[in-house]
Design a protein around this motif. Structure first.
Motif, PDB file in Angstrom:
ATOM      1  N   ARG A 231       0.838  -1.203   0.000  1.00 16.89           N
ATOM      2  CA  ARG A 231       0.000   0.000   0.000  1.00 16.89           C
ATOM      3  C   ARG A 231       0.871   1.251   0.000  1.00 16.89           C
ATOM      4  NH1 ARG A 231      -5.291  -1.468   1.502  1.00 16.89           N
ATOM      5  NH2 ARG A 231      -5.750   0.682   2.107  1.00 16.89           N
ATOM      6  N   VAL A 232       1.922   1.241   0.789  1.00 22.22           N
ATOM      7  CA  VAL A 232       2.856   2.366   0.812  1.00 22.22           C
ATOM      8  C   VAL A 232       3.548   2.500  -0.547  1.00 22.22           C
ATOM      9  CG1 VAL A 232       4.902   3.321   1.943  1.00 22.22           C
ATOM     10  CG2 VAL A 232       3.171   2.117   3.298  1.00 22.22           C
ATOM     11  N   ALA A 233       3.918   1.343  -1.127  1.00 28.17           N
ATOM     12  CA  ALA A 233       4.580   1.355  -2.432  1.00 28.17           C
ATOM     13  C   ALA A 233       3.673   1.958  -3.501  1.00 28.17           C
ATOM     14  CB  ALA A 233       4.996  -0.061  -2.820  1.00 28.17           C
ATOM     15  N   ALA A 234       2.380   1.667  -3.429  1.00 25.96           N
ATOM     16  CA  ALA A 234       1.441   2.246  -4.391  1.00 25.96           C
ATOM     17  C   ALA A 234       1.420   3.766  -4.275  1.00 25.96           C
ATOM     18  CB  ALA A 234       0.042   1.677  -4.168  1.00 25.96           C
ATOM     19  N   MET A 235       1.410   4.278  -3.041  1.00 26.60           N
ATOM     20  CA  MET A 235       1.421   5.731  -2.858  1.00 26.60           C
ATOM     21  C   MET A 235       2.735   6.319  -3.355  1.00 26.60           C
ATOM     22  SD  MET A 235       0.522   8.020   0.527  1.00 26.60           S
ATOM     23  CE  MET A 235      -1.252   7.741   0.380  1.00 26.60           C
ATOM     24  N   LEU A 236       3.832   5.624  -3.131  1.00 26.05           N
ATOM     25  CA  LEU A 236       5.123   6.091  -3.638  1.00 26.05           C
ATOM     26  C   LEU A 236       5.107   6.176  -5.152  1.00 26.05           C
ATOM     27  CD1 LEU A 236       8.205   6.719  -3.206  1.00 26.05           C
ATOM     28  CD2 LEU A 236       8.569   4.239  -3.379  1.00 26.05           C
TER      29      LEU A 236
ATOM     30  N   PRO B  94       4.450  23.281  -4.233  1.00 26.49           N
ATOM     31  CA  PRO B  94       4.679  23.950  -2.947  1.00 26.49           C
ATOM     32  C   PRO B  94       3.756  23.481  -1.836  1.00 26.49           C
ATOM     33  CG  PRO B  94       3.465  25.393  -4.424  1.00 26.49           C
ATOM     34  CD  PRO B  94       3.830  24.182  -5.230  1.00 26.49           C
ATOM     35  N   ASP B  95       2.616  22.853  -2.177  1.00 28.54           N
ATOM     36  CA  ASP B  95       1.576  22.677  -1.161  1.00 28.54           C
ATOM     37  C   ASP B  95       1.137  21.236  -0.934  1.00 28.54           C
ATOM     38  OD1 ASP B  95       1.387  25.439  -0.617  1.00 28.54           O
ATOM     39  OD2 ASP B  95       0.136  25.716  -2.394  1.00 28.54           O
ATOM     40  N   LEU B  96       1.819  20.273  -1.528  1.00 30.46           N
ATOM     41  CA  LEU B  96       1.522  18.865  -1.241  1.00 30.46           C
ATOM     42  C   LEU B  96       2.715  18.247  -0.529  1.00 30.46           C
ATOM     43  CD1 LEU B  96      -0.236  17.469  -4.449  1.00 30.46           C
ATOM     44  CD2 LEU B  96      -1.292  18.265  -2.320  1.00 30.46           C
ATOM     45  N   LEU B  97       2.438  17.478   0.512  1.00 28.21           N
ATOM     46  CA  LEU B  97       3.478  16.816   1.289  1.00 28.21           C
ATOM     47  C   LEU B  97       3.154  15.327   1.348  1.00 28.21           C
ATOM     48  CD1 LEU B  97       5.944  16.829   3.211  1.00 28.21           C
ATOM     49  CD2 LEU B  97       4.347  17.363   5.082  1.00 28.21           C
ATOM     50  N   VAL B  98       4.109  14.499   0.938  1.00 26.99           N
ATOM     51  CA  VAL B  98       3.947  13.048   0.984  1.00 26.99           C
ATOM     52  C   VAL B  98       4.850  12.500   2.078  1.00 26.99           C
ATOM     53  CG1 VAL B  98       4.115  10.891  -0.313  1.00 26.99           C
ATOM     54  CG2 VAL B  98       3.462  13.007  -1.495  1.00 26.99           C
ATOM     55  N   LEU B  99       4.274  11.707   2.971  1.00 26.30           N
ATOM     56  CA  LEU B  99       5.006  11.086   4.078  1.00 26.30           C
ATOM     57  C   LEU B  99       4.758   9.584   4.018  1.00 26.30           C
ATOM     58  CD1 LEU B  99       3.934  13.572   6.899  1.00 26.30           C
ATOM     59  CD2 LEU B  99       6.133  13.543   5.703  1.00 26.30           C
ATOM     60  N   LEU B 100       5.826   8.811   3.944  1.00 22.43           N
ATOM     61  CA  LEU B 100       5.712   7.363   3.809  1.00 22.43           C
ATOM     62  C   LEU B 100       6.511   6.682   4.909  1.00 22.43           C
ATOM     63  CD1 LEU B 100       6.337   7.154  -0.053  1.00 22.43           C
ATOM     64  CD2 LEU B 100       4.123   7.267   1.103  1.00 22.43           C
ATOM     65  N   ASN B 101       5.804   5.975   5.779  1.00 24.19           N
ATOM     66  CA  ASN B 101       6.469   5.224   6.842  1.00 24.19           C
ATOM     67  C   ASN B 101       6.877   3.873   6.278  1.00 24.19           C
ATOM     68  OD1 ASN B 101       7.377   3.959   9.123  1.00 24.19           O
ATOM     69  ND2 ASN B 101       5.534   4.295  10.344  1.00 24.19           N
ATOM     70  N   LEU B 102       8.169   3.666   6.104  1.00 19.32           N
ATOM     71  CA  LEU B 102       8.690   2.445   5.499  1.00 19.32           C
ATOM     72  C   LEU B 102       8.914   1.349   6.536  1.00 19.32           C
ATOM     73  CD1 LEU B 102       9.336   2.295   2.371  1.00 19.32           C
ATOM     74  CD2 LEU B 102       9.180   4.627   3.255  1.00 19.32           C
ATOM     75  N   THR B 103       8.426   1.528   7.752  1.00 20.21           N
ATOM     76  CA  THR B 103       8.655   0.570   8.823  1.00 20.21           C
ATOM     77  C   THR B 103       7.329   0.047   9.367  1.00 20.21           C
ATOM     78  OG1 THR B 103       8.591   2.099  10.709  1.00 20.21           O
ATOM     79  CG2 THR B 103      10.651   1.969   9.468  1.00 20.21           C
ATOM     80  N   ASP B 104       7.438  -1.001  10.194  1.00 17.85           N
ATOM     81  CA  ASP B 104       6.242  -1.570  10.816  1.00 17.85           C
ATOM     82  C   ASP B 104       6.078  -1.109  12.255  1.00 17.85           C
ATOM     83  OD1 ASP B 104       8.292  -2.960  11.970  1.00 17.85           O
ATOM     84  OD2 ASP B 104       7.633  -4.942  11.309  1.00 17.85           O
TER      85      ASP B 104
ATOM     86  N   PRO C 163      15.211   8.190   9.331  1.00 20.15           N
ATOM     87  CA  PRO C 163      15.417   6.731   9.383  1.00 20.15           C
ATOM     88  C   PRO C 163      14.192   5.916   9.014  1.00 20.15           C
ATOM     89  CG  PRO C 163      16.298   7.800  11.350  1.00 20.15           C
ATOM     90  CD  PRO C 163      15.507   8.839  10.610  1.00 20.15           C
ATOM     91  N   ALA C 164      13.002   6.457   9.270  1.00 23.41           N
ATOM     92  CA  ALA C 164      11.784   5.687   9.057  1.00 23.41           C
ATOM     93  C   ALA C 164      10.897   6.228   7.948  1.00 23.41           C
ATOM     94  CB  ALA C 164      10.975   5.627  10.355  1.00 23.41           C
ATOM     95  N   ILE C 165      10.878   7.549   7.766  1.00 21.69           N
ATOM     96  CA  ILE C 165       9.890   8.183   6.902  1.00 21.69           C
ATOM     97  C   ILE C 165      10.564   8.826   5.705  1.00 21.69           C
ATOM     98  CG2 ILE C 165       8.196  10.055   6.759  1.00 21.69           C
ATOM     99  CD1 ILE C 165       7.482   9.496   9.655  1.00 21.69           C
ATOM    100  N   LEU C 166      10.060   8.484   4.518  1.00 17.88           N
ATOM    101  CA  LEU C 166      10.450   9.166   3.287  1.00 17.88           C
ATOM    102  C   LEU C 166       9.480  10.330   3.095  1.00 17.88           C
ATOM    103  CD1 LEU C 166      12.148   9.242   0.646  1.00 17.88           C
ATOM    104  CD2 LEU C 166      10.376   7.795  -0.386  1.00 17.88           C
TER     105      LEU C 166
ATOM    106  N   GLU D 187       2.213   3.252   7.175  1.00 14.44           N
ATOM    107  CA  GLU D 187       1.247   4.241   6.689  1.00 14.44           C
ATOM    108  C   GLU D 187       1.906   5.214   5.730  1.00 14.44           C
ATOM    109  OE1 GLU D 187      -2.166   7.433   8.178  1.00 14.44           O
ATOM    110  OE2 GLU D 187      -0.593   6.809   9.587  1.00 14.44           O
ATOM    111  N   GLY D 188       1.188   5.506   4.674  1.00 12.73           N
ATOM    112  CA  GLY D 188       1.545   6.595   3.790  1.00 12.73           C
ATOM    113  C   GLY D 188       0.478   7.661   3.851  1.00 12.73           C
ATOM    114  N   LEU D 189       0.876   8.913   3.739  1.00 10.98           N
ATOM    115  CA  LEU D 189      -0.056  10.019   3.935  1.00 10.98           C
ATOM    116  C   LEU D 189       0.270  11.131   2.949  1.00 10.98           C
ATOM    117  CD1 LEU D 189      -2.356  10.999   5.874  1.00 10.98           C
ATOM    118  CD2 LEU D 189      -0.548  11.990   7.295  1.00 10.98           C
ATOM    119  N   ILE D 190      -0.764  11.702   2.352  1.00 12.49           N
ATOM    120  CA  ILE D 190      -0.627  12.884   1.500  1.00 12.49           C
ATOM    121  C   ILE D 190      -1.348  14.036   2.183  1.00 12.49           C
ATOM    122  CG2 ILE D 190      -1.020  13.901  -0.764  1.00 12.49           C
ATOM    123  CD1 ILE D 190      -1.209  11.083  -1.906  1.00 12.49           C
TER     124      ILE D 190
END
Length: 530
Positions: free
Chosen positions: A339-344, A470-480, A461-464, A515-518
């Protein structure tokens, strides 16, 4: 001309496995046409179909016996024309797989070439005399194992083949061969094809004189026999760039066409296949780095930064997570990180390519030895290089044939097809399929996700973390495990999460495991009742 492919999302169909319309257990063109509305509902823009040309199927269509026909297993030219018209009527582009490095040994060109040393088509393929010791001309190894040379008793020479003996390599230094292949490209462009994915583009020219390849000092058992040597002289020769530029000129004579190159090379070498402004080559040299990357935030941060920095001026990036040759993303990363990979994939800058079934979280399907089809696995079994597990039929519903066929499918269905299928996931708002639909719809409403700039934030270390525009932020937790991240200044609102009920951002945000978040920065805090 337009650069439609810059904002597009591509979807690869493996035609044998997508939809069977005639009850023979093999997918076909009419099956693809029957599923066009699925692509529209999913939100993709272009469909790339793996080879459908007439073929003995020694390598399942990558051994082409006629570059301007349709294999009867898949249908007819009339079926193809109907598919193109129906796709275009829905606003979908259609791309074909072009296989220029080699043909089938049953192609009429090769039948002529091997008939005698004086045949006019002899030089359309690569022939060489025995080595002084009486063996093959050099030490080159086929990508499927064994020598890359096969001896022809009739004419007393070896012919070269980078893959199976049934796939002799074409000689792209021969001008008549080049003209014939460009004519084949025009044949399909004239029928409305919107572009080509070019198979093994970097293989197409071999070093003159066929010198040996140097041994690979890093070879170890299990890598595949091809890796015993470094393919210095059998791939990526300087002359291939002139050929790629000529292919581009063929495509550019038609409006709005695109060329995509299959090229497995280090990033600096990959960049050369964009060409130059004066002599452009393919618009999208495939970028496969995510497939084999170490799946952690620091590594992905480095890969993205180095790739973006390496792009020539004006070059457009692209990203791939899976294809018909490599293990599926859900197998490599697990269902949670899929799911995180899809958001990436769908939020990085550049054109993404989605492999059929990955939107369902399909995993590699174990294939019993008695049902193995892939020549790669049959030649070097039990070392994990077989491709059948990623080519299994698309599960559409929970019926016995999964909606794919009324017959016995050519490869086994995924064992969980009764629950992992399109109908079941369509009805589940939290499914991976609906996450893909949400992300693809978001790309259409947030143009920054399609064509905006990408700015990587400080490594973590954990979040890409990265901005799109300028106004979109993507946060991807690559850990469990849970992980927190400081939020840049502004009022932020969650647009999408890979999980239900995302946390509300403050000065920091706590991401759940996997979790991935936009987030979207608002111009001002939302007013009550707004």
């Amino acid at each position: 001309m337009t650069d439609w492919w810059k904002s597009a999302v591509l979807y690869q169909v493996y035609p044998r496995s997508f939809q069977d319309s005639d009850g023979d257990g093999i997918g076909d063109l009419n099956g693809i046409r029957a599923r066009l509305d699925y692509f529209v509902a999913l939100g993709i823009d272009a469909v790339w179909i793996s080879p459908i040309f007439p073929s003995p199927m020694a390598d399942f269509g990558y051994d082409v016996a006629d570059y301007t026909g349709i294999d009867p297993r898949f249908g007819t030219l009339a079926d193809f024309d109907a598919l193109v018209a129906a796709a275009h009527a829905r606003g979908l582009k259609l791309l074909l797989d072009f296989v220029p490095n080699h043909s089938s040994d049953r192609h009429p060109w090769f039948v002529e070439s091997r008939s005698s040393r004086t045949n006019p088509k002899r030089d359309w393929y690569l022939w060489a005399d025995r080595a002084p010791d009486g063996g093959p001309p050099n030490n080159w190894i086929s990508d499927f194992g064994g020598p890359t040379w096969t001896y022809d008793d009739r004419t007393g020479q070896y012919y070269e083949h980078a893959f199976l003996a049934e796939q002799p390599d074409l000689n792209w230094r021969n001008p008549d061969l080049r003209a014939a292949m460009y004519a084949a490209m025009r044949f399909w462009f004239d029928r409305g094809v919107d572009g080509f994915r070019i198979d093994v583009l970097w293989h197409m020219v071999k070093a003159a004189g066929f010198p040996d390849n140097p041994p690979n000092p890093h070879y170890r058992h299990g890598m595949g026999e091809m890796h015993r040597v470094l393919q210095i002289n059998s791939t990526d020769q300087p002359e291939v760039h002139a050929i790629a530029a000529e292919m581009r000129a063929v495509a550019d004579a038609y409006p709005d066409r695109v060329l995509i190159g299959e090229i497995y090379l280090p990033v600096p070498d990959l960049m050369a296949y964009y060409g130059t402004p004066e002599r452009p080559e393919v618009q999208l040299p495939f970028n496969f780095q995510l497939i084999d990357a170490e799946w952690d935030a620091p590594t992905l941060h480095r890969i993205i930064a180095e790739y973006e920095a390496a792009l020539p001026p004006g070059a457009w990036p692209n990203w791939v997570l899976g294809n018909h040759d490599r293990p599926r993303v859900a197998t490599k990363r697990g269902q949670a990180q899929a799911r995180v990979a899809a958001m990436l994939l769908l939020t990085l800058r550049g054109t993404p390519t989605l492999y059929y079934g990955d939107e369902l979280g399909l995993e590699d399907v174990p294939i019993p030895a008695s049902q193995v089809q892939d020549p790669r696995e049959l030649r070097e079994p039990n070392i994990g290089l077989g491709r059948d597990p990623v080519r299994t039929p698309m599960p559409w519903d929970a019926t016995e044939g999964a909606g794919f066929t009324t017959a016995t499918p050519w490869l086994p269905l995924n064992p969980d097809h009764a629950t992992r299928n399109v109908v079941t996931q369509s009805e589940d708002p939290t499914s991976l399929l609906n996450l893909h639909r949400q992300l693809l719809a978001l790309r259409r409403t947030q143009t920054a996700l399609e064509t905006g700039d990408l700015t990587l934030l400080a490594p973590d270390p954990a979040i890409l973390a990265y901005h799109r525009g300028p106004d979109l932020l993507v946060l991807l937790n690559l850990t469990d495990t849970p992980a927190s991240y400081p939020i840049p200044q502004g009022h932020w609102q969650a647009l999408a999460s890979t999980l239900p009920n995302p946390a509300s951002p403050g000065t920091t945000i706590e991401l759940a495991p996997n979790e991935g978040l936009i987030l979207h920065r608002q111009s001002s805090p939302a007013q009550p009742g707004a």
